[in-house]
Write an enzyme that holds these catalytic residues in place. Structure first.
Site, PDB file in Angstrom:
ATOM      1  N   HIS A 144       8.701  19.490  26.954  1.00  9.92           N
ATOM      2  CA  HIS A 144       9.885  18.553  26.947  1.00  9.92           C
ATOM      3  C   HIS A 144       9.739  17.650  25.714  1.00  9.92           C
ATOM      4  CE1 HIS A 144      11.698  19.275  30.808  1.00  9.92           C
ATOM      5  NE2 HIS A 144      10.466  19.703  31.281  1.00  9.92           N
TER       6      HIS A 144
ATOM      7  N   LYS B 293      19.481   4.952  29.390  1.00 10.27           N
ATOM      8  CA  LYS B 293      18.316   5.802  29.324  1.00 10.27           C
ATOM      9  C   LYS B 293      17.037   4.878  29.221  1.00 10.27           C
ATOM     10  CE  LYS B 293      20.820   7.526  25.963  1.00 10.27           C
ATOM     11  NZ  LYS B 293      20.538   9.021  26.358  1.00 10.27           N
ATOM     12  N   ARG B 294      16.066   5.534  29.035  1.00 13.15           N
ATOM     13  CA  ARG B 294      14.707   4.705  28.944  1.00 13.15           C
ATOM     14  C   ARG B 294      14.937   3.902  27.694  1.00 13.15           C
ATOM     15  NH1 ARG B 294      10.153   5.610  31.667  1.00 13.15           N
ATOM     16  NH2 ARG B 294       9.494   3.563  30.801  1.00 13.15           N
TER      17      ARG B 294
ATOM     18  N   LYS C 130      15.628   6.444  20.951  1.00 16.39           N
ATOM     19  CA  LYS C 130      16.982   6.688  21.393  1.00 16.39           C
ATOM     20  C   LYS C 130      17.878   5.594  21.002  1.00 16.39           C
ATOM     21  CE  LYS C 130      14.934   8.232  25.928  1.00 16.39           C
ATOM     22  NZ  LYS C 130      15.469   9.476  25.864  1.00 16.39           N
TER      23      LYS C 130
ATOM     24  N   THR D 131      20.006  14.862  29.656  1.00 15.78           N
ATOM     25  CA  THR D 131      20.806  15.263  30.600  1.00 15.78           C
ATOM     26  C   THR D 131      22.004  14.076  30.944  1.00 15.78           C
ATOM     27  OG1 THR D 131      19.509  14.522  32.155  1.00 15.78           O
ATOM     28  CG2 THR D 131      19.392  16.664  31.632  1.00 15.78           C
TER      29      THR D 131
ATOM     30  N   LYS E 267      26.094  14.386  32.072  1.00 12.09           N
ATOM     31  CA  LYS E 267      26.595  13.774  33.304  1.00 12.09           C
ATOM     32  C   LYS E 267      27.714  12.800  33.012  1.00 12.09           C
ATOM     33  CE  LYS E 267      22.024  13.537  35.329  1.00 12.09           C
ATOM     34  NZ  LYS E 267      20.813  12.640  34.959  1.00 12.09           N
TER      35      LYS E 267
END
Length: 827
Positions: free
Chosen positions: A367, A558-559, A564, A666, A670
């Protein structure tokens, strides 16, 4: 199966309104011992949950009996994390009785929407990894694959996040405070899990020497099962979570002498194994408790798997025919030496046969593309905690390196790179290497990710095993992430193209012909605004901030992590703010920028980014010059249930990670499924989303993987970007000079240092200009609501590839090869 009836009502099994209503009333009075004078909201919720559990248990027993009688091959999904969220809505959607239950409750004066809000999220995961595992369980049940999830029943899940004065403050997640009506304790399903001790030898009668693990310390693993229903197909699999309990009785002598702490200390230490979920910050840090947790999961699960297998066969050469074990990331990869230990020490098998069985039973999902996130356990720690396993790992490695020499030559550097056990003063066990060597298949989770695994991170292994690496692009369950969380849009879709899309998401392509239909566009737009009003009400209640539902809802959830790049979105907010301050009449689309996410407690920089976002919001939201065109808000305690409110309300989805760093994502799927447009880099699954929805219906910007690699090789200087863009320079100067932190002007200096003085590793400044220009296009498009809605509908229409049903079918076709029974009618 006969059903007891009461005045024509099927007690505890009927799916009609009368049966459900009467069972809810019975549970309230007879199970919970409550009447109209003493009942609480929790009691009402629990009575509904228990009523649903009656139906689930009935179907689960039928399902498991069917699998047992047919001697079906089973899939065992091992994961340290399951972010399952709230279950009531999900269970009722999959049983296809949500509306019926709502009507039954209405008849006794209760509101379903109010009741479901009293459930606590089961936050047994940090983010995408755990949410993916939950989606996979849903899809396995929907496809009718005989599958069991295995995990840990943490007393405390991912921490509860409070935002105080703009800072993240962690609180314990008390998800079990009032119990969990969705699990079934199995006190008779318990296994001993061993730690410490030493490796001994035993001489067998035929003169062979066998090893054994002796003088160990023992902990009990007790099973708790949660039913997992497929969608309207009669099939119910389950998730089995292990709770650690002390195997020793309390020291009564110490207790009688008043030494209470001594009497319970050892028991508490043993039970700490399942006490708390480790918060993940994407940088691996070896901790003994974490290694204990991983082995605890593996040992209990394998004992359970072997017990079930031995009910049907004593021939372990058939294990790969009847069992497939999927390791979700490196965390469960200890299953490889554990299965070897069992076959060697308990079944007294020879090495080659045991190894052949093991590697044909195991599969491993990777991952991450970040080496610092891969698990590397210190040999010293493993020698102390799992001495027998370390010995087995050394032997696996010795044989493997011999094979490498034979196939690829005696290249010392290559052998060093590929070794499972690292060299040096403080050697480590590379768990990813162990997973590759000991598995039949290794998969990445997006096409780009899988390619990069083969071309860079695991290039040597791919040359050694050219057929072992495969791709399984992640997916999401459309049951929770459309039908459940966006019911009005789901109804609109079903009205126009039927309801096959719920289990065949490619059917959404039928919406393509409706993208230009003005009536459908209006219905879609009205639903989106309704969802935005619901989120606006939530923001008003929780953040005391008024936001305009007609503004663009620009969302990044998100985290919180530097790769990110929440920071880049924050810089864009500052840029818009500065533009509006210079020209309040600037013609831009009004925008509400919404952030949510948790930073690992020890991740200082990520937590400072949260503070910066909140500080920017304080300035922007209280400035009357811009307040009608720009708002910035951070919502605390991001969770599955909060995502279910935010995703249907989004207009713009922020997927802006540094290229080559996000394995898949993911959230991107969504958002698109619910009719949001994506602004993103060509990273992770964004690449494939772009292929599906079309270049014109997604806002791609910035450096690609090869660009990032080239700039790092040739030398990247962030100062060039700082000096070359006036808006960027101004925004960074404002952060540096305390414009957003007047009470402490040096507060955000570490952020500026990371960007300008420490190399800007995540290339925020390099991508800033391209990002801002693309955001200008976003703003222009949003002014044309007809065209925006057309593109949003096309996103929803063409996202069918990203159903977790497709992902699981891919796993099953290539790796597991278990039956798919599809449907099982209730007896």
């Amino acid at each position: 199966m006969s059903k007891k009836k009461n005045n024509g009502v099927n007690i505890r099994s009927g799916m009609d309104k009368d049966s459900l209503r009467e069972d809810i009333k019975l549970h309230l009075r007879h199970t919970l011992a409550k009447d109209e004078y003493s009942t609480t909201n929790w009691d009402r919720y629990k009575s509904v949950a228990l009523t649903v559990m009656d139906r689930l248990n009935d179907r689960m027993l039928n399902t498991q009996q069917h699998f047992y009688k047919s001697d079906a091959k089973r899939v065992y999904y091992l994961s340290m994390e399951y972010l399952i969220g709230r279950l009531l809505d999900n269970m009722l959607v999959n049983l296809d009785v949500r509306d019926i239950v709502a009507e039954a409750l209405d008849e006794v004066g209760l509101d379903y929407e109010d009741i479901r809000e009293h459930e606590w999220d089961a936050g047994l995961g940090n983010g995408g990894l755990g949410r993916l595992a939950a989606c996979f369980l849903d899809s396995m049940a929907t496809l009718g694959i005989p599958a069991i999830g295995h995990g840990i029943r943490y007393d405390y899940g991912i921490f509860y996040q409070k935002i105080q004065n703009g800072y993240q403050v962690e609180r314990p997640d008390l998800w079990l405070k009032y119990g969990n009506p969705w699990d079934i304790v199995r006190p008779k399903v318990q296994y001993p899990v061993e730690f410490y001790g030493n490796q001994g030898t035993v001489n067998s009668s035929n003169g062979n020497v066998h090893y054994k693990w002796e003088n160990t310390h023992r902990v009990k693993a007790v099973a708790y099962d949660t039913p997992i229903p497929g969608y309207d197909n009669g099939i119910v699999n389950y998730l089995r979570l292990w709770k650690a309990e002390s195997s020793a009785a309390i020291d009564l002598k110490s207790f009688n002498q008043g030494q209470y702490i001594d009497a319970v200390r050892d028991n508490q230490l043993e039970e700490n194994i399942s006490r708390v979920l480790y918060p993940n910050d994407k940088v691996f840090v070896g901790q003994e408790l974490r290694l204990k947790q991983e082995y605890f999961l593996v040992s209990a699960s394998l004992q359970d798997i072997i017990r079930r297998f031995k009910k049907m066969s004593s021939d372990f050469t058939k294990l790969p025919e009847k069992v497939s074990i999927q390791c979700n990331d490196t965390h469960p990869n200890l299953a490889i030496p554990e299965l070897m230990r069992y076959l060697l020490d308990e079944e007294h098998m020879d090495w080659d046969k045991a190894w052949d069985i093991t590697k044909n039973t195991m599969a491993y999902t990777n991952h991450t593309l970040m080496p610092e996130a891969l698990e590397k356990w210190p040999v010293s720690l493993m020698r102390n905690l799992l001495p027998r396993h370390l010995h087995i790992i050394y032997e696996i490695n010795r044989r493997f390196l011999n094979d490498v020499k034979i196939k690829l030559g005696d290249d010392k550097n290559r052998l060093s790179r590929m070794s499972i056990v690292g060299e040096g003063e403080n050697p480590v066990v590379h768990m990813a290497h162990l997973g590759i060597v000991g598995s039949r298949k290794v998969n990445g989770v997006a096409a780009l990710h899988s390619r990069l695994l083969k071309e860079s991170m695991f290039k040597d292994f791919n040359e050694m095993y050219p057929d072992k690496f495969t791709n399984k692009t992640n997916g999401i369950t459309p049951r929770r992430w459309l039908k459940q969380c966006n019911p009005k849009f789901s109804e609109l879709i079903t009205k126009h193209i039927g309801d096959d899309w719920i289990t065949k998401l490619d059917e959404l392509k039928g919406l393509n012909k409706l993208a230009d239909d003005k009536e459908f566009q209006k219905a879609f737009a009205d639903i989106k605004v309704e969802n935005k009003k619901r989120l606006a009400d939530y923001i008003k209640e929780n953040n005391n901030l008024d936001v305009d539902p007609n503004s663009m809802f620009d969302i990044q959830i998100k985290r919180i992590h530097e790769y990110k790049r929440q920071l880049m979105a924050a810089l864009h907010v500052i840029t818009l703010y500065n533009r509006l301050k210079e020209n309040p009449d600037l013609d831009i689309a009004p925008r509400t920028v919404i952030f949510a996410g948790k930073a690992a407690p020890g991740y200082t920089m990520a937590k400072l980014h949260i503070k910066l976002i909140n500080s920017i919001g304080e300035v922007v939201n209280n400035d009357p010059d811009v307040s009608d065109k720009l708002k910035c808000v951070f919502l605390q305690n991001y969770s599955v249930s909060l995502a279910e409110k935010m995703i249907p309300a989004a207009n713009l989805s922020e997927q802006i990670s540094t290229a080559g760093m996000e394995a898949s994502g993911t959230g991107n799927m969504k958002f698109a499924l619910n009719g949001a447009l994506t602004i993103g880099t060509l990273d992770g699954a964004n690449v494939e989303i772009k292929e599906e929805v079309g270049d014109d219906n997604i806002f791609i910007f910035g450096l690609e993987v090869e660009d990032v690699e080239q700039m790092r090789r040739e030398g990247y200087n962030p100062w060039n970007y700082y000096n070359g863009n006036e808006e960027l320079k101004k925004a960074l100067d404002q952060i540096r000079d305390g414009h957003f932190s007047p009470e402490n002007k040096e507060l955000f200096h570490p952020i500026i240092n990371a960007l300008l003085h420490e190399g800007d590793y995540f290339m925020v400044l390099a991508d800033y200009e391209a990002y801002v220009k693309r955001q200008e296009e976003v703003s222009e498009l949003f002014k044309d609501q007809d065209e925006w809605n057309r593109k949003a509908i096309l996103n929803a229409a063409n996202i069918g590839k990203f159903s977790s049903d497709r992902t699981i079918r891919d796993y099953n076709d290539e790796i597991w090869q278990a039956p798919e029974i599809g449907e099982l009618k209730p007896e």
